[in-house]
Scaffold this motif. Structure first.
Motif, PDB file in Angstrom:
ATOM      1  N   SER A  90       1.314   3.135  -5.490  1.00 44.56           N
ATOM      2  CA  SER A  90       2.537   2.610  -6.094  1.00 44.56           C
ATOM      3  C   SER A  90       2.750   1.124  -5.830  1.00 44.56           C
ATOM      4  O   SER A  90       3.351   0.425  -6.646  1.00 44.56           O
ATOM      5  CB  SER A  90       3.758   3.392  -5.590  1.00 44.56           C
ATOM      6  N   SER A  91       2.288   0.611  -4.680  1.00 42.35           N
ATOM      7  CA  SER A  91       2.459  -0.818  -4.416  1.00 42.35           C
ATOM      8  C   SER A  91       1.620  -1.647  -5.382  1.00 42.35           C
ATOM      9  O   SER A  91       1.966  -2.793  -5.698  1.00 42.35           O
ATOM     10  CB  SER A  91       2.099  -1.158  -2.964  1.00 42.35           C
TER      11      SER A  91
ATOM     12  N   ALA B  94       6.713  -2.893   0.827  1.00 41.17           N
ATOM     13  CA  ALA B  94       6.389  -1.473   0.632  1.00 41.17           C
ATOM     14  C   ALA B  94       5.525  -0.960   1.784  1.00 41.17           C
ATOM     15  O   ALA B  94       5.780   0.116   2.341  1.00 41.17           O
ATOM     16  CB  ALA B  94       5.666  -1.276  -0.704  1.00 41.17           C
ATOM     17  N   GLY B  95       4.498  -1.739   2.151  1.00 39.92           N
ATOM     18  CA  GLY B  95       3.625  -1.333   3.250  1.00 39.92           C
ATOM     19  C   GLY B  95       4.360  -1.288   4.577  1.00 39.92           C
ATOM     20  O   GLY B  95       4.148  -0.376   5.391  1.00 39.92           O
TER      21      GLY B  95
ATOM     22  N   GLY C  26       4.871  -6.168  -2.203  1.00 36.66           N
ATOM     23  CA  GLY C  26       3.833  -5.260  -1.713  1.00 36.66           C
ATOM     24  C   GLY C  26       3.884  -5.136  -0.203  1.00 36.66           C
ATOM     25  O   GLY C  26       3.757  -4.037   0.347  1.00 36.66           O
TER      26      GLY C  26
ATOM     27  N   THR D 123       3.857  -1.858  -8.224  1.00 40.76           N
ATOM     28  CA  THR D 123       4.970  -2.736  -7.863  1.00 40.76           C
ATOM     29  C   THR D 123       4.599  -4.198  -8.089  1.00 40.76           C
ATOM     30  O   THR D 123       5.384  -4.972  -8.658  1.00 40.76           O
ATOM     31  CB  THR D 123       5.376  -2.532  -6.390  1.00 40.76           C
TER      32      THR D 123
ATOM     33  N   THR E 104       0.257   4.594   0.049  1.00 44.42           N
ATOM     34  CA  THR E 104       1.272   3.745  -0.583  1.00 44.42           C
ATOM     35  C   THR E 104       0.674   2.903  -1.694  1.00 44.42           C
ATOM     36  O   THR E 104       1.366   2.538  -2.653  1.00 44.42           O
ATOM     37  CB  THR E 104       1.912   2.806   0.465  1.00 44.42           C
TER      38      THR E 104
ATOM     39  N   ASN F  74      -0.868  -3.948   1.901  1.00 44.37           N
ATOM     40  CA  ASN F  74      -0.168  -3.668   0.651  1.00 44.37           C
ATOM     41  C   ASN F  74       0.251  -4.943  -0.070  1.00 44.37           C
ATOM     42  O   ASN F  74       0.444  -4.927  -1.288  1.00 44.37           O
ATOM     43  CB  ASN F  74       1.040  -2.769   0.912  1.00 44.37           C
TER      44      ASN F  74
ATOM     45  N   ASN G  31       9.917   1.140  -9.247  1.00 46.17           N
ATOM     46  CA  ASN G  31       9.121   0.397 -10.227  1.00 46.17           C
ATOM     47  C   ASN G  31       9.696   0.535 -11.633  1.00 46.17           C
ATOM     48  O   ASN G  31       9.736  -0.441 -12.397  1.00 46.17           O
ATOM     49  CB  ASN G  31       7.665   0.885 -10.212  1.00 46.17           C
TER      50      ASN G  31
ATOM     51  N   LEU H 197       8.785   4.631  -4.661  1.00 46.25           N
ATOM     52  CA  LEU H 197       8.436   3.424  -5.420  1.00 46.25           C
ATOM     53  C   LEU H 197       8.305   3.694  -6.913  1.00 46.25           C
ATOM     54  O   LEU H 197       8.496   2.777  -7.724  1.00 46.25           O
ATOM     55  CB  LEU H 197       7.129   2.827  -4.891  1.00 46.25           C
TER      56      LEU H 197
ATOM     57  N   GLY I 155      -0.527  -5.555  -3.908  1.00 44.05           N
ATOM     58  CA  GLY I 155       0.436  -6.066  -4.881  1.00 44.05           C
ATOM     59  C   GLY I 155      -0.111  -7.242  -5.666  1.00 44.05           C
ATOM     60  O   GLY I 155       0.080  -7.351  -6.886  1.00 44.05           O
TER      61      GLY I 155
END
Length: 264
Positions: A37-38, A70-71, A67, A41, A34, A190, A100, A96, A194
């Protein structure tokens, strides 16, 4: 000199992301992708908020919260629906990308004319070279981060996280809710990713939709490099190895640029 000091500064900023990878990879034994992308983000949320005039520290806090969300989503899919952890991370990472883009509204947001954490830092400069002053300030922040995280992993919650990753059966037998602890750990990891994305975007002066590609590789490399250098099996040393690994990794990239390798 700016190349090498800049490498240290980026190493400090990426060390926060590396801590997130350390939590998932070493503490929870969770293959979390992840972070690719986090990381973006965090950068995207911070960039959008700062261009709207929001305080940079509040923007970084928002990056931490998004973040974490997302996690948490990745861990929830894994624990609730019994989806393989790697696949769950890929699903959230892919989703994401679209999120984003929606947050940013475009593929790139420049921050050169915005008030960021680093412009505030420049205003407090006592007269040193800007990069050196940034390195000193980030060094102090990372020292506090190192001490806080080392202490956290020795608390009841931190020990429960470590037990959950190393022996879920024993953790469950001792009353630890393994699923909830996994969701908390991956979310926290995450969240750090972030924050790192938000800080790197401010340092580089832009947020880009592709800036998170390969982040998990960078994080894993930094963790492994740090552990290879600092072979002391205490939490204080293991957390410090995360910072050392991130800095050494950035130095390796700086050296490659110094000898003339193609940046791409």
């Amino acid at each position: 000199m700016e190349l090498w000091v800049g490498a240290v500064n980026l190493g400090f900023l990426y060390a926060i992301m590396t801590m997130g990878v350390f939590i998932t990879f070493r503490i929870h034994d969770f293959p979390d992708i992840t972070v690719d992308s986090s990381f973006t983000t965090g950068a995207a949320v911070a960039a959008v908020l700062m261009t709207a005039g929001v305080n940079p520290l509040l923007a970084i806090s928002a990056a931490f919260v998004l973040g974490m969300l997302a996690g948490w989503t990745t861990a929830f899919i894994h624990t609730r629906f019994k989806v393989n952890g790697l696949l769950a991370g890929i699903l959230v990472m892919t989703a994401l990308y679209s999120i984003n883009l929606h947050i940013m509204g475009r593929s790139n947001i420049p921050l050169l004319n915005q008030r960021t954490f680093f412009t505030w830092l420049a205003e407090t400069n006592p007269g040193l070279h800007p990069e050196i002053w940034t390195a000193i300030a980030l060094g102090v922040l990372l020292m506090l981060f190192w001490l806080i995280m080392s202490y956290f992993f020795k608390t009841d919650l931190g020990i429960a996280m470590r037990i959950t990753g190393s022996n879920p059966t024993m953790a469950s037998a001792n009353g630890v809710n393994v699923a909830r602890m996994t969701m908390f750990g991956v979310a926290l990891a995450n969240g750090f990713v972030g924050v790192s994305g938000a800080m790197v975007a401010q340092y580089q002066g832009f947020a880009d939709i592709g800036m998170g590609i390969g982040t998990v590789v960078i994080g894993l490399a930094a963790v492994i490099i740090g552990e290879s250098i600092l072979k002391i099996n205490t939490m204080l040393a293991r957390v410090l190895s995360v910072v050392i690994g991130a800095i050494v990794f950035r130095f390796m990239i700086a050296f490659a640029l110094f000898v003339g390798m193609n940046p791409i």
